[in-house]
Write a protein that holds these residues in place. Sequence first.
Motif, short mmCIF file in Angstrom:
data_model
loop_
_atom_site.label_atom_id
_atom_site.label_comp_id
_atom_site.label_asym_id
_atom_site.label_seq_id
_atom_site.Cartn_x
_atom_site.Cartn_y
_atom_site.Cartn_z
N UNK A 1 62.40 -9.51 12.52
CA UNK A 1 61.03 -9.07 12.77
C UNK A 1 60.86 -8.68 14.23
N UNK A 2 60.10 -7.61 14.44
CA UNK A 2 59.78 -7.15 15.79
C UNK A 2 58.44 -6.44 15.73
N UNK A 3 57.88 -6.17 16.89
CA UNK A 3 56.62 -5.45 16.96
C UNK A 3 56.87 -4.02 17.42
N UNK A 4 55.97 -3.17 17.05
CA UNK A 4 56.01 -1.78 17.49
C UNK A 4 56.08 -1.76 19.02
N UNK A 5 56.99 -0.97 19.59
CA UNK A 5 57.23 -0.81 21.02
C UNK A 5 57.90 -2.02 21.68
N UNK A 6 58.22 -3.06 20.93
CA UNK A 6 58.90 -4.22 21.51
C UNK A 6 60.36 -3.86 21.78
N UNK A 7 60.87 -4.18 22.95
CA UNK A 7 62.27 -3.87 23.23
C UNK A 7 63.20 -4.63 22.27
N UNK A 8 64.21 -3.93 21.79
CA UNK A 8 65.22 -4.53 20.92
C UNK A 8 66.56 -4.30 21.60
N UNK A 9 67.33 -5.36 21.76
CA UNK A 9 68.63 -5.27 22.41
C UNK A 9 69.68 -5.74 21.41
N UNK A 10 70.65 -4.87 21.16
CA UNK A 10 71.77 -5.25 20.30
C UNK A 10 72.99 -5.37 21.18
N UNK A 11 73.57 -6.57 21.20
CA UNK A 11 74.78 -6.84 21.97
C UNK A 11 75.94 -6.84 21.00
N UNK A 12 76.99 -6.07 21.33
CA UNK A 12 78.12 -5.90 20.41
C UNK A 12 79.42 -6.29 21.09
#
Length: 132
Positions: free
Chosen positions: A65-76
Motif C-alpha cells: 500500500x502507498x499513497x498517491x505521490x508518495x515516494x516509492x523506493x525499490x532496492x535490488x
Amino acid sequence: MIRTVRACALAALLVVPGTMTACGSSVDSPAARTSASASVDVPAAVTISVRIAGGSVTPTNTRTEARQFQPIVITVDSDAADELHVHSEPSQTFAIEPGAGQQFRFTVTVPGRVDVELHHAGKTVTTLLIRP
C-alpha cells in the motif's frame, strides 16, 4: 485639539507601518508568517527490497500500500540483468544490472492498482495499491 488628534493618528501609523491592509487584516502577522513557511506533510517513502539470485525472485506477488505521490523506493540485489517495469500511468522502466544496492525511486500519480514486474524473469514483484 485638532493638532493632538492628528499627532495621535500619525503616531498610530508609525507604530505599525505596512502591516495593515484595506480589509483590516495583518499581512505581516506571526500567524501569516507561520502559515506561509509551514511545510507540507510528505509521507515517508515506501521501501521494497528485491533479491534476484539463481533465477529466483524474492518477493513475488505481494501487495504493497502507498499513497498517491508518495515516494516509492525499490532496492535490488541481483546476480543478473533485468528490467523493472512499473505499470503506472505513465509507465516507468528501470534497467537492473548485476550488483547489490541498486535503488529505483518513483512516484505514482494516479490512484489504483499498479503492477511492478521483472521483465526477463517474468515475475510480478508486487502490486501497489495506490490510495488518493
